[in-house]
Design a protein around this motif. Sequence first.
Motif, PDB file in Angstrom:
ATOM      1  N   VAL A  99       0.863  -1.176   0.000  1.00  0.00           N
ATOM      2  CA  VAL A  99       0.000   0.000   0.000  1.00  0.00           C
ATOM      3  C   VAL A  99       0.900   1.226   0.000  1.00  0.00           C
ATOM      4  O   VAL A  99       1.703   1.424   0.919  1.00  0.00           O
ATOM      5  CB  VAL A  99      -0.943   0.017   1.216  1.00  0.00           C
ATOM      6  N   GLU A 100       0.808   2.026  -1.056  1.00  0.00           N
ATOM      7  CA  GLU A 100       1.662   3.204  -1.200  1.00  0.00           C
ATOM      8  C   GLU A 100       0.859   4.444  -0.807  1.00  0.00           C
ATOM      9  O   GLU A 100      -0.120   4.782  -1.461  1.00  0.00           O
ATOM     10  CB  GLU A 100       2.169   3.311  -2.638  1.00  0.00           C
ATOM     11  N   ILE A 101       1.286   5.114   0.243  1.00  0.00           N
ATOM     12  CA  ILE A 101       0.566   6.262   0.795  1.00  0.00           C
ATOM     13  C   ILE A 101       1.299   7.545   0.405  1.00  0.00           C
ATOM     14  O   ILE A 101       2.510   7.651   0.575  1.00  0.00           O
ATOM     15  CB  ILE A 101       0.484   6.153   2.329  1.00  0.00           C
ATOM     16  N   ARG A 102       0.535   8.524  -0.112  1.00  0.00           N
ATOM     17  CA  ARG A 102       1.130   9.797  -0.516  1.00  0.00           C
ATOM     18  C   ARG A 102       0.214  10.960  -0.167  1.00  0.00           C
ATOM     19  O   ARG A 102      -0.995  10.894  -0.391  1.00  0.00           O
ATOM     20  CB  ARG A 102       1.403   9.823  -2.032  1.00  0.00           C
ATOM     21  N   ASN A 103       0.835  12.030   0.349  1.00  0.00           N
ATOM     22  CA  ASN A 103       0.121  13.287   0.586  1.00  0.00           C
ATOM     23  C   ASN A 103       0.155  14.099  -0.704  1.00  0.00           C
ATOM     24  O   ASN A 103       1.200  14.613  -1.108  1.00  0.00           O
ATOM     25  CB  ASN A 103       0.778  14.070   1.727  1.00  0.00           C
ATOM     26  N   GLU A 104      -0.986  14.236  -1.347  1.00  0.00           N
ATOM     27  CA  GLU A 104      -1.039  14.911  -2.646  1.00  0.00           C
ATOM     28  C   GLU A 104      -0.858  16.418  -2.537  1.00  0.00           C
ATOM     29  O   GLU A 104      -0.664  17.084  -3.560  1.00  0.00           O
ATOM     30  CB  GLU A 104      -2.344  14.558  -3.357  1.00  0.00           C
ATOM     31  N   ALA A 105      -0.891  16.968  -1.335  1.00  0.00           N
ATOM     32  CA  ALA A 105      -0.581  18.387  -1.159  1.00  0.00           C
ATOM     33  C   ALA A 105       0.904  18.668  -1.380  1.00  0.00           C
ATOM     34  O   ALA A 105       1.299  19.819  -1.567  1.00  0.00           O
ATOM     35  CB  ALA A 105      -0.997  18.850   0.234  1.00  0.00           C
ATOM     36  N   ARG A 106       1.737  17.629  -1.380  1.00  0.00           N
ATOM     37  CA  ARG A 106       3.195  17.786  -1.516  1.00  0.00           C
ATOM     38  C   ARG A 106       3.717  17.494  -2.924  1.00  0.00           C
ATOM     39  O   ARG A 106       4.911  17.654  -3.181  1.00  0.00           O
ATOM     40  CB  ARG A 106       3.923  16.845  -0.547  1.00  0.00           C
ATOM     41  N   VAL A 107       2.867  17.066  -3.840  1.00  0.00           N
ATOM     42  CA  VAL A 107       3.343  16.591  -5.150  1.00  0.00           C
ATOM     43  C   VAL A 107       4.171  17.647  -5.876  1.00  0.00           C
ATOM     44  O   VAL A 107       5.203  17.341  -6.491  1.00  0.00           O
ATOM     45  CB  VAL A 107       2.151  16.128  -6.020  1.00  0.00           C
ATOM     46  N   HIS A 108       3.747  18.907  -5.811  1.00  0.00           N
ATOM     47  CA  HIS A 108       4.466  19.962  -6.542  1.00  0.00           C
ATOM     48  C   HIS A 108       5.898  20.139  -6.060  1.00  0.00           C
ATOM     49  O   HIS A 108       6.729  20.713  -6.768  1.00  0.00           O
ATOM     50  CB  HIS A 108       3.711  21.290  -6.437  1.00  0.00           C
ATOM     51  N   LEU A 109       6.212  19.625  -4.868  1.00  0.00           N
ATOM     52  CA  LEU A 109       7.564  19.775  -4.317  1.00  0.00           C
ATOM     53  C   LEU A 109       8.572  18.821  -4.954  1.00  0.00           C
ATOM     54  O   LEU A 109       9.780  19.088  -4.922  1.00  0.00           O
ATOM     55  CB  LEU A 109       7.533  19.554  -2.800  1.00  0.00           C
ATOM     56  N   TRP A 110       8.096  17.704  -5.530  1.00  0.00           N
ATOM     57  CA  TRP A 110       9.026  16.715  -6.093  1.00  0.00           C
ATOM     58  C   TRP A 110       8.740  16.333  -7.545  1.00  0.00           C
ATOM     59  O   TRP A 110       9.552  15.681  -8.190  1.00  0.00           O
ATOM     60  CB  TRP A 110       9.045  15.448  -5.238  1.00  0.00           C
ATOM     61  N   TYR A 111       7.606  16.737  -8.072  1.00  0.00           N
ATOM     62  CA  TYR A 111       7.172  16.252  -9.384  1.00  0.00           C
ATOM     63  C   TYR A 111       8.153  16.628 -10.501  1.00  0.00           C
ATOM     64  O   TYR A 111       8.518  15.789 -11.328  1.00  0.00           O
ATOM     65  CB  TYR A 111       5.778  16.808  -9.707  1.00  0.00           C
ATOM     66  N   GLU A 112       8.596  17.873 -10.527  1.00  0.00           N
ATOM     67  CA  GLU A 112       9.474  18.310 -11.626  1.00  0.00           C
ATOM     68  C   GLU A 112      10.793  17.546 -11.621  1.00  0.00           C
ATOM     69  O   GLU A 112      11.299  17.161 -12.680  1.00  0.00           O
ATOM     70  CB  GLU A 112       9.730  19.810 -11.545  1.00  0.00           C
ATOM     71  N   GLN A 113      11.337  17.285 -10.442  1.00  0.00           N
ATOM     72  CA  GLN A 113      12.593  16.540 -10.372  1.00  0.00           C
ATOM     73  C   GLN A 113      12.417  15.127 -10.924  1.00  0.00           C
ATOM     74  O   GLN A 113      13.300  14.583 -11.577  1.00  0.00           O
ATOM     75  CB  GLN A 113      13.091  16.487  -8.932  1.00  0.00           C
ATOM     76  N   LYS A 114      11.244  14.524 -10.678  1.00  0.00           N
ATOM     77  CA  LYS A 114      11.004  13.151 -11.119  1.00  0.00           C
ATOM     78  C   LYS A 114      10.605  13.071 -12.590  1.00  0.00           C
ATOM     79  O   LYS A 114      11.026  12.169 -13.313  1.00  0.00           O
ATOM     80  CB  LYS A 114       9.923  12.507 -10.252  1.00  0.00           C
ATOM     81  N   PHE A 115       9.771  14.022 -13.048  1.00  0.00           N
ATOM     82  CA  PHE A 115       9.198  13.913 -14.394  1.00  0.00           C
ATOM     83  C   PHE A 115       9.656  15.002 -15.364  1.00  0.00           C
ATOM     84  O   PHE A 115       9.275  14.994 -16.529  1.00  0.00           O
ATOM     85  CB  PHE A 115       7.663  13.925 -14.316  1.00  0.00           C
ATOM     86  N   GLY A 116      10.461  15.974 -14.903  1.00  0.00           N
ATOM     87  CA  GLY A 116      11.001  16.983 -15.793  1.00  0.00           C
ATOM     88  C   GLY A 116      10.007  18.046 -16.205  1.00  0.00           C
ATOM     89  O   GLY A 116      10.239  18.784 -17.176  1.00  0.00           O
ATOM     90  N   LYS A 117       8.916  18.155 -15.493  1.00  0.00           N
ATOM     91  CA  LYS A 117       7.870  19.123 -15.833  1.00  0.00           C
ATOM     92  C   LYS A 117       7.276  19.638 -14.528  1.00  0.00           C
ATOM     93  O   LYS A 117       6.973  18.841 -13.636  1.00  0.00           O
ATOM     94  CB  LYS A 117       6.801  18.412 -16.669  1.00  0.00           C
ATOM     95  N   PRO A 118       7.109  20.964 -14.386  1.00  0.00           N
ATOM     96  CA  PRO A 118       6.556  21.468 -13.126  1.00  0.00           C
ATOM     97  C   PRO A 118       5.091  21.075 -12.941  1.00  0.00           C
ATOM     98  O   PRO A 118       4.355  20.885 -13.902  1.00  0.00           O
ATOM     99  CB  PRO A 118       6.705  22.989 -13.254  1.00  0.00           C
ATOM    100  N   CYS A 119       4.708  20.944 -11.695  1.00  0.00           N
ATOM    101  CA  CYS A 119       3.326  20.616 -11.331  1.00  0.00           C
ATOM    102  C   CYS A 119       2.811  21.721 -10.421  1.00  0.00           C
ATOM    103  O   CYS A 119       3.382  21.955  -9.364  1.00  0.00           O
ATOM    104  CB  CYS A 119       3.285  19.265 -10.613  1.00  0.00           C
ATOM    105  N   PRO A 120       1.741  22.398 -10.816  1.00  0.00           N
ATOM    106  CA  PRO A 120       1.174  23.390  -9.894  1.00  0.00           C
ATOM    107  C   PRO A 120       0.680  22.691  -8.628  1.00  0.00           C
ATOM    108  O   PRO A 120       0.291  21.520  -8.680  1.00  0.00           O
ATOM    109  CB  PRO A 120      -0.012  23.976 -10.684  1.00  0.00           C
ATOM    110  N   PRO A 121       0.669  23.387  -7.506  1.00  0.00           N
ATOM    111  CA  PRO A 121       0.154  22.761  -6.282  1.00  0.00           C
ATOM    112  C   PRO A 121      -1.304  22.325  -6.452  1.00  0.00           C
ATOM    113  O   PRO A 121      -2.115  23.057  -7.022  1.00  0.00           O
ATOM    114  CB  PRO A 121       0.271  23.876  -5.236  1.00  0.00           C
ATOM    115  N   HIS A 122      -1.609  21.142  -5.992  1.00  0.00           N
ATOM    116  CA  HIS A 122      -2.991  20.672  -6.009  1.00  0.00           C
ATOM    117  C   HIS A 122      -3.747  21.303  -4.839  1.00  0.00           C
ATOM    118  O   HIS A 122      -3.160  21.611  -3.806  1.00  0.00           O
ATOM    119  CB  HIS A 122      -3.045  19.148  -5.878  1.00  0.00           C
TER     120      HIS A 122
END
Length: 198
Positions: A99-122
């Motif tokens: 079971v993979e648990i993630r706080n989606e309020a934090r996605v914008h903090l790491w998304y660009e480093q992982k996927f090369g594209k910025p993510c606006p805060p959800h």
Amino acid sequence: MFGRLPLDEQLGVLRTVLSRNEVLTEVLGRAATMALPGWYVTAGCLFQTVWNVVTDRPPATGIKDYDLFYFDNIDLSWTAEDEVIKAGREVFDDLSAEVEIRNEARVHLWYEQKFGKPCPPHDSAEAAIDCFAATTCCLGVRLEPTGEWRVYAPHGLSDIFNLVVRPNPVLAPQEVYEAKATRWKSQWPELTVLPWPS
């Protein structure tokens, strides 16, 4: 066949179909006890259960993990999220699935480093679900305190029941969609995979 039913009937069928995956129903029940803000079990474990049932496979076939999203924008630190992840390990420890648990309020903090594209805060877990690479993935289910199921499906359920994979080009890069679609098609050859829009 189920994809042509009226939406209210599709919702009933969805619950019946998902309930055949005993791991999934256990995850939903245990997740509810964690009382996480805005939580959903989401993505692959849901639509892949449907694909399995529709194609006469055992319900949990090929499901590699169970995604549990929540939304807590009060504390965006990794420490706070990690505490929830550690608590979840205890809740789900004896299950035969990750079971993979993630706080989606934090996605914008790491998304660009992982996927090369910025993510606006959800601004919600629903907003995060809206950004999955395929519309098929945009599905979330949680158990309300009343025992009712809350289903979030911004693109409806017909494609899921009809084994159609449709791109959702709002955030995830094309290569992410194509890699996922290729992996899914190898496991569920009955799928119809629609191309990324040009």
